[in-house]
Design an enzyme around this catalytic site. Structure first.
Site, short mmCIF file in Angstrom:
data_model
loop_
_atom_site.label_atom_id
_atom_site.label_comp_id
_atom_site.label_asym_id
_atom_site.label_seq_id
_atom_site.Cartn_x
_atom_site.Cartn_y
_atom_site.Cartn_z
N THR A 197 0.85 -1.18 0.00
CA THR A 197 0.00 0.00 0.00
C THR A 197 0.89 1.23 0.00
O THR A 197 1.91 1.27 0.69
CB THR A 197 -0.95 0.00 1.22
OG1 THR A 197 -1.75 1.18 1.21
CG2 THR A 197 -0.18 -0.06 2.53
N GLU A 346 -4.82 -2.29 5.83
CA GLU A 346 -4.26 -2.93 7.01
C GLU A 346 -5.28 -3.71 7.84
O GLU A 346 -4.92 -4.39 8.80
CB GLU A 346 -3.59 -1.86 7.89
CG GLU A 346 -2.33 -1.25 7.30
CD GLU A 346 -2.57 -0.12 6.31
OE1 GLU A 346 -1.62 0.57 5.94
OE2 GLU A 346 -3.75 0.08 5.90
N LYS A 456 -8.31 23.03 7.70
CA LYS A 456 -8.27 23.83 8.93
C LYS A 456 -8.35 25.31 8.52
O LYS A 456 -7.37 25.90 8.06
CB LYS A 456 -6.98 23.54 9.70
CG LYS A 456 -6.81 22.05 10.04
CD LYS A 456 -5.46 21.78 10.67
CE LYS A 456 -5.27 20.29 10.91
NZ LYS A 456 -5.17 19.52 9.66
N TRP A 461 -12.31 23.15 11.86
CA TRP A 461 -12.05 22.03 10.96
C TRP A 461 -13.25 21.85 10.04
O TRP A 461 -14.39 21.74 10.49
CB TRP A 461 -11.83 20.74 11.77
CG TRP A 461 -10.48 20.63 12.38
CD1 TRP A 461 -9.61 21.64 12.64
CD2 TRP A 461 -9.84 19.44 12.83
NE1 TRP A 461 -8.46 21.17 13.22
CE2 TRP A 461 -8.58 19.80 13.35
CE3 TRP A 461 -10.21 18.10 12.86
CZ2 TRP A 461 -7.70 18.88 13.88
CZ3 TRP A 461 -9.33 17.17 13.38
CH2 TRP A 461 -8.09 17.56 13.88
#
Length: 563
Positions: A197, A346, A456, A461
């Site tokens: 990956t 993962e 940001k 956010w």
């Protein structure tokens, strides 16, 4: 762990390990007559499939493959790939599923790093091999894969020319091989698969999984997909076709599940919209999974409008990138059952699926849309939490944000020969996903953004995914991507790339005015109007079909700011 009283072990008792060969064995028990189909070229039943898996094991053994050796595959989604899922791993060897969309330099790195011994490669990818072959350090055997040997009937012909340096063609090697092979038992923690990956920096990372982890992931899918019917999958009536590359996290693990259930499977080879639709209709496909890009490609195809009846039987799980409300509505309008799932390379990958409970299934589709486009409900056997920057857990109240961290029986233990990045992945005993989200009290995951993609601005956010979802609902918008770019006053400001649907002639000013009207009515936050909108013919994607925001920020910054 606490001290407990263990059951005494009896030397005579035989407790079979949880390994992949046991899933293969199930495919012959109940419905061995069902078919595995490759494009419009080749079809076999499960009896023949099992014979071919054992023939492959004999071929690989004759080629010198031993337990612990690595066998690499470069192929389109095919019955051959499925045979390798079982034939390579059941030998005790390691299957390396190579991402054919990586650059030749990256492919070279992964093959040397994984210490590939034997390579099975489709002739379409021979130019890649030609470019790197002289630099491969561990490979000693090459086998060519070709579609030219399939006639569309039961007959298999011979490839007229074998590339120099190859021991032969796949079907020609299988034909004389014995169909008898007694796959051994071994420790269930034996290494089964590996793939690589890519991240934002450094070389690709080698993810690896054991037989036990893949077995448990299949049991997790079995529980959630079949037991809870999150995406109802009945082997007796459903037909499975992956539209996720088999090199990408084992096609999300569904081939193991479908084979264990001896469900009819259809493998489309190279993705071509017309052929995908043809196979979907001809073979009666009812279950698939893909990234949003592929679904958008299919629902935007004019031919899709002609096939509403077969499409109304199709269930699609979306992962890899966020499922926007605009795309979900377009699919639902065609009768397609669509919802999202969540995971990463993962995690094997599935950690959540969009399960609607009995009450939620009674809601009008307009209200279901909000749920179906969430990342899903946490899967059985997965422990998922939210964590702040200081390592504190964040409440699951549906509002508080934190990084998703997880534990479970099928998560990778780390990265091959990369202990530093493996330790960072499992910091504090939890696998860190890099995704910022909230989780509701009833276990729905609402992804806010990747930690590196959240914008940001002005001390707040802003989720680029939420902005993309908003833009997807603007009439005429086929696809969008939103990134944050540096701003002297606000820190960062959002900027958008938009692909228009054919026949639409929108302007940046009209889109911004429509968004601003929603801000004025209190329907949107003030930051949801992008500073710049750049119209493009296509949005840059990664090798697995995700929006490549790193590339957009680095390569398209000037174009965006000039728009």
């Amino acid at each position: 762990m606490i001290q407990t009283k263990l059951i005494p072990r009896t030397a005579e008792a035989n407790e079979p390990p949880l390994i992949i060969k046991s899933m293969l064995a199930q495919s012959l028990r109940y419905e061995p007559q069902r078919e595995i189909v490759y494009r419009d070229l080749f079809r076999i039943n499960y009896v023949q499939f099992n014979e071919r898996v054992r023939k492959l094991a004999n071929v690989l053994t004759e080629l010198g493959v031993k337990p612990g050796d690595t066998v690499a595959v470069l192929d389109w989604d095919s019955h051959r790939y499925l045979e390798c899922f079982f034939g390579v791993t059941s030998l005790g060897a390691i299957l390396h599923t190579i991402n054919v969309r990586l650059s030749p330099t990256q492919i070279l790195f992964t093959m040397n790093h994984a210490e590939d011994k034997v390579v099975l490669i489709h002739e379409d990818f021979l130019p890649i091999l030609t470019a790197i072959k002289s630099q491969l350090t561990t490979v000693d055997t090459y086998v060519v894969l070709s579609d030219k040997v399939y006639t569309g009937t039961e007959e298999i012909t011979t490839l007229s020319e074998i590339p120099a340096g190859f021991v032969g063609e796949y079907e020609a090697l299988l034909k004389p091989a014995s169909a008898d092979y007694d796959f051994p038992d071994f420790d269930e923690n034996t290494w089964a698969t590996t793939f690589y990956t890519t991240g934002t920096t450094g070389n690709p990372k080698g993810v690896y999984f054991s037989h036990r982890e893949l077995f448990m992931h299949t049991m997790g899918l079995l529980t959630y997909i079949i037991g809870y019917e999150a995406m109802p999958f009945k082997g007796s009536t459903d037909v499975y076709m992956p539209i996720t590359p088999m090199f990408h996290v084992h096609a999300w693990g569904f081939p193991f599940l479908a084979t264990m259930m001896s469900a009819k499977q259809v493998y489309p080879g190279r993705y071509e919209p017309e052929l995908l639709l043809k196979l979907l209709i001809k073979e009666g496909v009812t279950l698939s999974h893909c990234v949003p890009t592929i679904l958008n490609m299919l629902v935007s195809n004019p031919a899709a409008q002609k096939f509403r009846e077969p499409l109304s039987r199709w269930k699609v799980m979306i992962g890899g990138s966020a499922l926007t409300k605009g795309l979900a509505k377009a699919a639902i309008d065609l009768g397609i059952t669509v919802l999202a799932g969540y995971g990463m390379s993962e995690t094997a990958p599935v950690m959540a699926v969009g399960y609607l409970n009995e009450a939620e299934r009674q809601l009008p589709m307009s209200e279901q849309l909000e749920l179906r486009t969430r990342a899903g409900r946490i899967s059985p056997f997965i422990d998922m939490r939210l964590m702040d920057d200081e390592g504190n857990f964040v409440p699951h109240d549906g509002h508080s944000l934190g990084e998703i961290v997880a534990r479970g029986p099928w998560l990778t233990q780390g990265y091959y020969n990369d202990p530093e990045r493996g330790a960072a992945l499992w910091k504090g005993g939890w696998l860190h996903t890099g995704d910022v989200a909230s989780i509701t009290p009833d276990n729905w995951i609402i992804i806010a953004d990747r930690t590196k993609d959240v914008i940001k601005t002005g001390g707040e956010w802003v989720s680029s995914l939420d902005m993309e979802d908003t833009l997807s609902q603007v009439e005429g918008v086929a696809e969008s991507a939103v990134v944050g770019l540096p701003d002297d006053r606000w820190g960062e400001r959002p900027h958008a790339l938009i692909v228009l649907k054919p026949g639409y002639d929108l302007t940046a000013e009209r889109i911004k005015a429509g968004l601003q009207a929603k801000v004025d009515r209190g329907e949107l936050h003030k930051w949801y109007v992008p500073d710049h909108i750049l119209f493009v013919s296509e949005i840059p994607k990664t090798s697995v079909g995700k929006i490549d925001k790193k590339r957009i920020r680095s390569e398209m910054k000037d174009q965006i700011l000039a728009s």
